[in-house]
Design a protein around this motif. Structure first.
Motif, short mmCIF file in Angstrom:
data_model
loop_
_atom_site.label_atom_id
_atom_site.label_comp_id
_atom_site.label_asym_id
_atom_site.label_seq_id
_atom_site.Cartn_x
_atom_site.Cartn_y
_atom_site.Cartn_z
N UNK A 128 0.82 -1.21 0.00
CA UNK A 128 0.00 0.00 0.00
C UNK A 128 0.86 1.26 0.00
N UNK A 129 1.90 1.29 0.82
CA UNK A 129 2.75 2.48 0.89
C UNK A 129 3.48 2.70 -0.44
N UNK A 130 3.83 1.63 -1.13
CA UNK A 130 4.48 1.78 -2.44
C UNK A 130 3.51 2.31 -3.48
N UNK A 131 2.27 1.87 -3.42
CA UNK A 131 1.28 2.28 -4.42
C UNK A 131 0.73 3.67 -4.18
N UNK A 132 0.89 4.20 -2.97
CA UNK A 132 0.30 5.50 -2.64
C UNK A 132 1.38 6.54 -2.37
N UNK A 133 2.03 6.46 -1.21
CA UNK A 133 2.96 7.53 -0.82
C UNK A 133 4.20 7.58 -1.70
N UNK A 134 4.76 6.42 -2.06
CA UNK A 134 5.98 6.43 -2.88
C UNK A 134 5.72 7.04 -4.26
N UNK A 143 14.87 3.92 5.34
CA UNK A 143 14.37 3.38 6.61
C UNK A 143 13.00 3.96 6.93
N UNK A 144 12.84 5.26 6.70
CA UNK A 144 11.58 5.93 7.00
C UNK A 144 10.44 5.36 6.15
N UNK A 145 10.69 5.17 4.86
CA UNK A 145 9.64 4.67 3.98
C UNK A 145 9.25 3.23 4.32
N UNK A 146 10.24 2.42 4.70
CA UNK A 146 9.92 1.05 5.11
C UNK A 146 9.12 1.05 6.41
N UNK A 147 9.47 1.94 7.34
CA UNK A 147 8.74 2.02 8.60
C UNK A 147 7.31 2.51 8.38
N UNK A 148 7.11 3.38 7.42
CA UNK A 148 5.75 3.81 7.07
C UNK A 148 4.93 2.63 6.58
N UNK A 149 5.57 1.76 5.78
CA UNK A 149 4.87 0.55 5.32
C UNK A 149 4.49 -0.37 6.46
N UNK A 150 5.41 -0.54 7.44
CA UNK A 150 5.11 -1.38 8.61
C UNK A 150 3.95 -0.77 9.41
N UNK A 157 14.62 8.59 -5.31
CA UNK A 157 15.38 7.40 -5.70
C UNK A 157 14.97 6.20 -4.85
N UNK A 158 14.77 6.44 -3.56
CA UNK A 158 14.33 5.36 -2.68
C UNK A 158 12.92 4.91 -3.04
N UNK A 159 12.03 5.89 -3.31
CA UNK A 159 10.66 5.54 -3.69
C UNK A 159 10.65 4.74 -4.99
N UNK A 160 11.50 5.17 -5.95
CA UNK A 160 11.56 4.45 -7.23
C UNK A 160 12.12 3.04 -7.04
N UNK A 161 13.11 2.90 -6.14
CA UNK A 161 13.66 1.57 -5.86
C UNK A 161 12.59 0.66 -5.27
#
Length: 600
Positions: free
Chosen positions: A128-134, A198-205, A315-319
């Protein structure tokens, strides 16, 4: 955090560059937007040069009439700068949101193409976090940060050139104060990229925790575990807050350096300029123009830190986007698909079927099915029974290619299911799962998931076959009544009957049912069992059975044990001749009795 996630240091501009194909349709608008903002910045740089002419010309000479055209030029340059900034926004707003929409639609479609094994390994909150916030981060980069990173860099280079043209000493001072920014930005960039990932992964968790808490609210309330989940959520939120604060500290140090160095440069320019004016080597107009240009360059210089941070975040969001988008779609249409015979009646065969889960996390995947042979004749219902964990659900998943065999083959009317187009296969084979999952849509829309082209009469017929028409008509708006999330506003029996209606609305040749009477009370079980008798009439059916009542619906029973079919026969035959079947059935009887006592 998901095991499939990689080291955040792995991110880089290459992940952004890979988005190029999505930008191709709007490339002209992006370039036009960049050109507009670049020209507007050049207009801003030209204004100090006009001011220099005003101070060293009409003002120094006392020529009041000579001020008219230079002042008009300043006004025109200012108006042009503002108009071009508006044009930039006008050009880029639509294309950037279109790219975001295309990326999101492509990712969503890809998620549906990926095999069930992929979804078993990924948390829904991470997806969900990849499909929305990223993707929102990527859109902001396309619309603003990416353009200004290029334009501001060019503006800095051109501005330095103008300063050297005005006075080499002023240009050298500005350059000397700008060069350290490159080294500082590089150091902080590497630190920020780690924190950003790290922040983006924690948002996903965190999103996963919220989603699971919302979907499991009844369980949490029933067991009083809400406070515990709240503490877990708070702990994850604190971790995310700590990471965000670490990002702020890195940015604060970067911004402090970026702000201090240009200010130091302007102070040195004023000092050198004052001495130059005093000894006649510099004019007032040159000093004012130089300081004005240096001040104008403050925005391009100050923004570099933020733009680099946004670039890292993108770059992190694209990865993270490509981690999902690059996941291999292993179940696809064949290169040369075959067709089911027009006169086929739904003969289902398993021929030496083997299945092993792939190795994950360094652990070897175990073989679940070790050579299954079974035939389900047209119009026949076969109950599949076996001890827990023997592979019953796995076997049923192979029919509609929710997973693919690792050995042997599954055929429908003599055609290997892997040789059929997925659309044709899943029109011929319908599946109803143990958990009757419904969606936040109307009753009719939920039933039509089984056959989008079905008419309202087809929907009503399916409801009638599933013994669901009566309770549906009693709902406030009948077929148009919207069902709450997961259908939790309905009873278990109502959900099961709607799931059965969804399975039969497309008139499939083969019906696969995974324990359709699970977790039902006595009255509801009787209702759904009555519906099943209607559903199974005249269709080839493979039914996973965990209850004696389900077994008795079948024409024959197949016993799955140790990865193989060890016995096939009628319920009576197996009771009389197979000890393992009798033992298993007595266990099912005991479980059913315990379940009934629990309900009472």
């Amino acid at each position: 955090m998901n095991d499939l996630e990689s080291d955040p240091k792995r991110g880089g501009l290459r992940h952004i560059v890979r988005l190029g194909p999505y930008l191709r349709p709007v490339r002209g608008r992006v370039i036009g937007s960049g050109a507009a903002v670049l020209v507007s910045m050049m207009c801003g740089l030209a204004i100090p040069l006009v001011i220099q002419r005003i101070l060293d010309g009409p003002v120094a000479e006392g020529d009041a009439p000579g001020l008219l055209w230079p002042v008009v030029a300043v006004a025109v340059l200012g108006a042009t700068e503002a108009l071009l900034f508006f044009t930039r926004r006008k050009l880029i707003a639509g294309p950037s949101t279109a790219v975001e929409a295309d990326l999101r639609a492509d990712l969503y479609a890809h998620l549906h193409r990926l095999p069930i094994a992929f979804h078993d390994q990924w948390q829904s909150g991470q997806l969900l976090s990849r499909a929305v916030s990223d993707l929102s981060t990527i859109r902001r980069f396309i619309a603003f940060a990416g353009i200004f990173l290029v334009v501001n860099s060019l503006t800095m280079v051109i501005g330095l050139g103008v300063l050297f043209f005005l006075d080499p000493v002023i240009g050298a001072i500005t350059l000397a104060c700008s060069l350290p920014l490159i080294a500082i930005s590089t150091v902080f960039e590497s630190r920020y990229s780690v924190l950003s990932r790290r922040s983006q992964d924690q948002e996903g968790d965190l999103a996963t925790t919220v989603e699971e808490s919302a979907l499991g609210i009844r369980v949490l309330k029933a067991f009083g575990r809400g406070p515990e989940l709240a503490r877990r959520f708070a702990a994850e939120a604190r971790e995310l807050r700590g990471t965000e604060l670490a990002k702020v500290r890195v940015l604060a140090l970067l911004w402090g350096s970026i702000i201090m160095l240009p200010e130091l440069g302007i102070a040195l320019q004023l000092l050198v300029g004052t001495f130059g004016i005093a000894n006649g080597t510099m004019t007032i107009g040159t000093l004012v123009a130089g300081v004005t240009i240096a001040t104008y360059l403050r925005w391009p210089v100050d923004s570099i830190g933020w733009l680099l941070a946004e670039t890292n975040q993108t770059a992190t969001a694209a990865e993270r986007y490509w981690e999902v988008r690059d996941a291999e779609v292993t179940i696809t249409d064949p290169a040369e698909p075959q067709r089911l015979p027009a006169d086929g009646a739904g003969l289902l065969r398993f021929e030496d079927v083997r299945f092993a889960y792939p190795a994950t996390g360094g652990e070897r995947g175990g073989e679940v099915l070790s050579g299954v042979d079974l035939e389900v004749r047209p119009g026949e219902t076969v109950a599949l029974v076996g001890p827990t964990g023997c592979g019953k659900t796995t076997l049923t998943a192979l029919v509609a290619r929710l997973a693919d065999v690792t050995g042997g083959r599954v055929t429908v009317d003599g055609v290997d299911v892997r040789d059929l187009r997925l659309e044709e296969l899943r029109a011929a084979v319908a599946t109803a799962f143990e958990d009757a999952v419904l969606f936040s849509a109307s009753v009719a829309e939920n039933v039509r998931l089984g056959a989008p082209e079905a008419s309202m009469e087809d929907v009503r017929t399916a409801l009638r076959v599933a013994q669901a028409e009566e309770f549906v008509d009693a709902l406030p708006w009948g077929l148009d009544t919207r069902i709450g999330e997961q259908g939790l506003s309905l009873s278990g029996g109502q959900r099961q009957r709607l799931a059965l209606a969804r399975a039969v609305v497309g008139k499939p040749k083969v019906l696969v049912l995974d324990d359709p009477l699970s977790a039902l009370d006595v009255q509801t079980e009787a209702e759904v069992e009555h519906a099943l008798r209607s559903v199974l009439s005249g269709v080839t059916a493979l039914v996973v059975a965990h209850r004696p009542s389900t077994v008795q619906l079948a024409d024959r029973v197949a016993l799955l044990d140790d990865g193989r079919i060890t016995a096939v026969g009628t319920h009576s035959e197996l009771l009389a001749t197979n000890t393992a079947y009798r033992t298993l059935l007595s266990t099912l009887d005991d479980a059913g009795a315990d379940s009934e006592r629990t309900r009472v």
